[in-house]
Design an enzyme around this catalytic site. Structure first.
Site, PDB file in Angstrom:
ATOM      1  N   CYS A 270       5.197  14.352   7.259  1.00 37.07           N
ATOM      2  CA  CYS A 270       4.146  13.231   7.488  1.00 37.07           C
ATOM      3  C   CYS A 270       4.787  11.994   6.126  1.00 37.07           C
ATOM      4  CB  CYS A 270       2.391  13.999   6.270  1.00 37.07           C
ATOM      5  SG  CYS A 270       1.886  15.267   6.879  1.00 37.07           S
ATOM      6  N   ALA A 271       5.584  12.121   6.470  1.00 36.06           N
ATOM      7  CA  ALA A 271       6.925  10.988   5.440  1.00 36.06           C
ATOM      8  C   ALA A 271       7.150   9.405   5.139  1.00 36.06           C
ATOM      9  CB  ALA A 271       8.341  11.551   6.834  1.00 36.06           C
ATOM     10  N   ALA A 272       6.063   8.728   6.119  1.00 35.63           N
ATOM     11  CA  ALA A 272       5.919   7.932   5.919  1.00 35.63           C
ATOM     12  C   ALA A 272       5.275   7.175   4.828  1.00 35.63           C
ATOM     13  CB  ALA A 272       5.634   7.187   7.095  1.00 35.63           C
ATOM     14  N   ASP A 291       6.731  12.115  11.047  1.00 34.30           N
ATOM     15  CA  ASP A 291       4.987  11.338  11.150  1.00 34.30           C
ATOM     16  C   ASP A 291       4.579  10.844  12.275  1.00 34.30           C
ATOM     17  OD1 ASP A 291       3.877  10.150   8.147  1.00 34.30           O
ATOM     18  OD2 ASP A 291       3.764   8.432   9.852  1.00 34.30           O
ATOM     19  N   ASP A 333       3.732  16.614   2.835  1.00 34.25           N
ATOM     20  CA  ASP A 333       2.258  15.423   1.473  1.00 34.25           C
ATOM     21  C   ASP A 333       1.887  15.518   2.955  1.00 34.25           C
ATOM     22  OD1 ASP A 333       1.952  13.348   0.076  1.00 34.25           O
ATOM     23  OD2 ASP A 333       3.210  12.138   0.020  1.00 34.25           O
ATOM     24  N   CYS A 386      -1.227  13.157  -3.051  1.00 33.42           N
ATOM     25  CA  CYS A 386      -1.230  12.444  -3.830  1.00 33.42           C
ATOM     26  C   CYS A 386      -3.217  11.462  -4.341  1.00 33.42           C
ATOM     27  CB  CYS A 386      -0.853  10.927  -3.528  1.00 33.42           C
ATOM     28  SG  CYS A 386      -1.552  10.754  -1.357  1.00 33.42           S
TER      29      CYS A 386
END
Length: 458
Positions: A270-272, A291, A333, A386
């Site tokens: 989920c890199a972006a 992603d 992430d 986050c």
């Protein structure tokens, strides 16, 4: 003999009264009201509306200074939406029977300027009345708009007395969630922090202290440079040379928990938009960045190119994708409600609902179980979100450790994250809150809300 007629003077176009649409500042206020309605009623993300390629057509057509004004107005209106709604409840005898919300959008934009921005009341009121007068849906309420705003100007102190901003500007389900997790006092401090716009934080390749000096900033977190001034980042020293990238101080911490990555196979899942990918590559890892969004991965590629870093960028859904080999380290992430980013994204409280957390929690559990198996024995996985919601953080790790005997928790220490001791829990998790100190000395504050846990495959 007929009297000679006086020749009529042709009316010059300059003599025509300028239309409402041509008034200075009108277009910006109209666009702000349009976008506010799209966010709050149509649930469109603010970033999507403000995108200069695919966003709101009226916003894209504005001059740069007017676009900055629109951003400021929307920031004020969204950060203080609950207060503005309560103010209107005090000013209106009855609800406005207008289903589209257009009149309320116009009023919110005007009140946001009057109370929270350095804009004269007369300008905010005049342009709001003009807007109502030319909008088909709002025109019947032009007089009401004028009356309400002028009354606010006269009775500002009385109307705004005793407003509980922390509670009003936070949806009830969110405030209750934070109170249950951290206590009511902390929930209020979190909400108070959300009323302030986040600083611009940079992750630098090397020598944070030197870059803080060059860019007139300070070092916070675990080596993040926080700027005290704002402006176009493309014009700042070091941007064109690829010496740094924009990343909140808290967002930079999870990747640091993987330690020295020199020569190791690393997955950024989920890199972006790519801040963590850059960190992992700069730390020497052989990075595979995955992603689901091809569009967002274009930004990852662009950033890596500017920074002079490399990674294998893959567009795929990790619920279906399979790696060719196992990894030494994984950074997951996971997709989440993003309630930790409200300082930067003030639309989040008005877009998200409790069911979003419940839905995303199920996806997070699935991804954690699936991707942990991609680790080599002894490998490390850092799970992060986050989000401020325990269901997307602590509860995920507790449930995972109960169901598998192949994982052990490797506690986080304050030394690893720049001495931010308040952001390390008793269990050894990383948990930053927006009201936490941003440096070990406690002289700086303001962080995105992040959770991270470090797991080792036994």
């Amino acid at each position: 003999m007929a009297k000679p007629t006086r020749p009529q003077r042709a009316r010059k176009s300059d003599d025509k009264k300028p239309s409402t649409h041509d008034k200075p500042g009108f277009a910006a206020r109209k666009v702000a009201a349009d976008i506010l309605g799209n966010v709050t009623y149509k649930r469109r993300p603010l970033d999507q509306e403000l995108d200069l390629v695919s966003g709101h057509a009226g916003f894209k057509a504005l001059a740069a200074n007017d676009r900055a004004l629109v951003r400021a107005i929307l920031g004020a209106c969204l950060r203080h939406r609950g207060e503005i709604t309560e103010i209107l409840n005090r000013l209106l005898d009855r609800k406005i029977p207008e289903k589209t919300g257009r009149v309320l959008d116009i009023l919110h934009v005007a009140i946001g300027q009057m109370l929270y921005l350095d804009i004269p009341d007369r300008a905010a009121v005049s342009l709001a009345v003009d807007h109502a007068g030319v909008d088909r849906r709002a025109k019947p309420y032009k007089g009401l708009v004028n009356g309400v705003l002028r009354r606010l100007g006269r009775e500002r102190d009385e109307v705004t007395a005793d407003l509980d901003g922390e509670r009003l500007n936070t949806p009830e389900w969110l405030f209750d969630s934070w109170s249950a997790a951290y206590g009511e006092n902390a929930a209020r401090e979190i909400a108070k922090a959300h009323a302030q716009e986040a600083a611009l934080d940079l992750t630098v390749k090397s020598d944070p202290a030197a870059w803080a000096g060059k860019l007139e900033g300070e070092v916070v977190g675990a080596g993040t440079v926080r700027l005290s001034r704002k402006g176009a980042i493309e014009t700042l020293d070091g941007f064109q040379d690829g010496e740094w990238w924009v990343q909140d101080a808290a967002a930079s911490l999870p990747a640091r928990l993987l330690g020295d990555l020199s020569g190791k196979r690393v997955a950024d899942l989920c890199a972006a938009p790519g801040g963590k990918t850059a960190q992992l590559a700069a730390a020497g890892g052989e990075v595979t960045a995955v992603d689901i969004s091809k569009g967002r991965l274009k930004r990852v590629d662009e950033n890596l190119k500017r920074l002079g870093l490399t990674a294998d960028v893959v567009a795929a859904d990790i619920r279906e994708w399979e790696p060719k080999d196992t990894f030494d380290a994984i950074l997951l992430d996971a997709p989440c409600s993003a309630t930790g980013t409200i300082r930067r994204h003030p639309d989040v409280p008005w877009l998200k609902q409790l069911y979003d957390v419940e839905t995303l929690s199920k996806i997070q559990a699935e991804l954690l179980r699936r991707t942990f198996d991609w680790l080599k024995p002894g490998g490390i996985l850092v799970y992060c979100t986050c989000s401020l919601e325990r269901a997307e953080g602590e509860a995920q790790i507790e449930a995972f450790l109960k169901e598998t005997q192949r994982a052990e928790l490797v506690p986080v220490t304050a030394e690893e994250i720049g001495g931010l001791s308040r952001s390390v829990t008793g269990e050894g998790y990383l948990r930053t809150l927006p009201c936490h100190p941003a440096n070990a000395e406690g002289t700086a504050s303001g962080l995105d809300g992040f959770f991270a846990a470090r797991l080792r495959r036994i």
